[in-house]
Design an enzyme around this catalytic site. Structure first.
Site, PDB file in Angstrom:
ATOM      1  N   ASN A 151       0.794  -1.216   0.000  1.00 28.92           N
ATOM      2  CA  ASN A 151       0.000   0.000   0.000  1.00 28.92           C
ATOM      3  C   ASN A 151       0.831   1.273   0.000  1.00 28.92           C
ATOM      4  OD1 ASN A 151       0.523  -1.187   2.679  1.00 28.92           O
ATOM      5  ND2 ASN A 151      -0.338   0.726   3.462  1.00 28.92           N
ATOM      6  N   GLN A 179      -4.975  -3.277  -1.834  1.00 27.63           N
ATOM      7  CA  GLN A 179      -4.459  -2.305  -2.799  1.00 27.63           C
ATOM      8  C   GLN A 179      -4.418  -2.859  -4.218  1.00 27.63           C
ATOM      9  OE1 GLN A 179      -3.709   0.892  -2.642  1.00 27.63           O
ATOM     10  NE2 GLN A 179      -4.064   1.143  -0.462  1.00 27.63           N
ATOM     11  N   HIS A 201     -13.537   0.808  -0.575  1.00 25.79           N
ATOM     12  CA  HIS A 201     -13.211   2.217  -0.791  1.00 25.79           C
ATOM     13  C   HIS A 201     -11.884   2.438  -1.501  1.00 25.79           C
ATOM     14  CE1 HIS A 201     -10.203   3.256   2.482  1.00 25.79           C
ATOM     15  NE2 HIS A 201     -10.577   2.042   2.851  1.00 25.79           N
ATOM     16  N   CYS A 325      -3.505   4.866   7.639  1.00 23.84           N
ATOM     17  CA  CYS A 325      -3.806   4.235   8.922  1.00 23.84           C
ATOM     18  C   CYS A 325      -2.775   4.572   9.986  1.00 23.84           C
ATOM     19  CB  CYS A 325      -3.893   2.721   8.751  1.00 23.84           C
ATOM     20  SG  CYS A 325      -5.167   2.221   7.572  1.00 23.84           S
TER      21      CYS A 325
END
Length: 386
Positions: A151, A179, A201, A325
């Site tokens: 990611n 991803q 998302h 995150c």
């Protein structure tokens, strides 16, 4: 002022076709999919169609798809569910040093509960060291979990080869494909994947919905208990409209994946070459070719990443320094440290993640603004002598 969004690895915009597909399931078709009346049956029909859409995108059967709340939940469920349901006494988990924290923290918790973990290293491009992987997987291994694509630096891993190694040792294989979906062609059967996590998302579905593929015949422990939803494996009333959006989004993402990747790769490569050519003492992070088509990750020496992001934001440009995150952490990215960057260089890293909605004009605008910002910030740095 132009507003340009280049943080698509953090989240993507819900596109108009996806939103239009979702709208009826807020006010018109709103029943509980578990209800037996006509309102519930209409809702259940929509959930099952979305399940088929996800299954077609992954090359599996619809009964192998379970809807969740996000990719993090899917990772937690796959790892804990598989390990805790292991019946042959195996207590070892093999993963890598660059996994998402949804995987790393779950594995760390299992270590506290008596399991053993091996964290395989990666090379300077972020590719798993296969010699270490082969040594790590043995007759005590219950699960191997390796992300399909990173990611932060975008490196795509040889998960098909790793899955074969796991199966040769009698272990299960899970991949975090959060991803990768929409950019990497994945066929779970051909690639011998036992479990796969995804999150809506990341490919233009809404936040708050994900899915877990569990190979038919594989039983893992339920992660959320309290109801019979998702064939009694994941309790909780289904997020109807978002599940519909997930199904539509993954169908669209896979409809023209080659065309999508061609456009993104052209913009990505242009951006990388211009940044490296116009900004001295800058390096590309991640493999130059084996990377996600929309991922640009560079380290710029003598620059603090936070100052760079704030300066870009003032120009209307959304970017990041790594995983959203961990954006509240002052520590450098564990991924960048794992590929061998020293702390001071890792702190000056920038991730620009493109989507098919970006344009080459936007790319050129961002490059120009970035060059000017770096020149200004370096002029104030006591360490830079350029």
């Amino acid at each position: 002022m132009m507003r340009i969004y280049m943080d698509n690895a953090a989240t993507t915009r819900v596109t108009e076709p996806v939103f239009e597909a979702m709208k009826p399931y807020y006010m018109d078709i709103f029943g509980n999919p578990s209800s037996v009346h006509s309102f519930g049956r209409e809702a259940r029909k929509a959930v099952e169609e979305a399940r088929r859409q996800v299954a077609r995108a992954l090359g599996c059967e619809s009964r192998e798809i379970y809807f969740t709340g996000c990719g993090t939940e899917s990772d937690n469920w796959a790892i804990r569910g598989a390990v805790l349901n292991n019946k042959n006494g195996r207590k070892k988990i093999v993963t890598t040093t660059i996994e998402h924290h949804a995987v790393l923290h779950t594995v760390e918790q299992l270590e506290k509960e008596g399991y053993t973990a091996v964290y395989v290293n990666v090379d300077e491009d972020g590719i798993v060291k296969m010699d270490e992987m082969k040594k790590a997987i043995d007759e005590n291994t219950a699960l191997v979990t390796v992300m399909a694509a990173n990611n932060e630096i975008g490196t795509i891993q040889p998960i098909e080869e790793i899955a074969r190694l796991a199966h040769e040792a009698g272990a299960l294989f899970h991949t975090d494909a959060v991803q990768a979906i929409g950019s990497v062609k994945i066929d779970v059967k051909a690639m011998e994947i036992d479990m796969l996590s995804l999150s809506g998302h990341k490919f233009h579905a809404p936040k708050g919905v994900g899915a877990l593929y569990i190979r038919n015949g594989l039983r893992i422990q339920p992660f959320v208990r309290g109801g019979a939803q998702e064939r009694a494996q994941r309790a909780g009333t289904e997020n109807l409209a978002s599940i519909v959006g997930l199904g539509k989004a993954i169908e669209l993402a896979n409809a023209d994946i080659d065309g999508h990747n061609k456009k993104l790769t052209e913009m990505r490569d242009h951006m990388i070459s211009e940044i490296l050519a116009r900004i001295p003492e800058t390096r590309l992070n991640g493999h130059p070719e084996k990377r996600l088509p929309g991922n640009v990750n560079v380290s710029i020496r003598y620059i603090e990443g936070e100052s760079l992001l704030l300066s870009l934001d003032l120009k209307g440009i959304a970017a990041s320094s790594g995983s959203a995150c961990t954006s509240g952490s002052l520590d450098p990215s564990h991924v960048l440290l794992a590929i061998g960057l020293p702390h001071e260089i890792a702190h000056g890293s920038l991730r620009l993640s493109l989507s098919e909605e970006n344009t080459m004009d936007e790319v050129d605008h961002v490059i120009g603004e970035l060059v000017a910002i770096v020149e200004r910030l370096r002029a104030m740095s006591p360490l830079y002598n350029g």
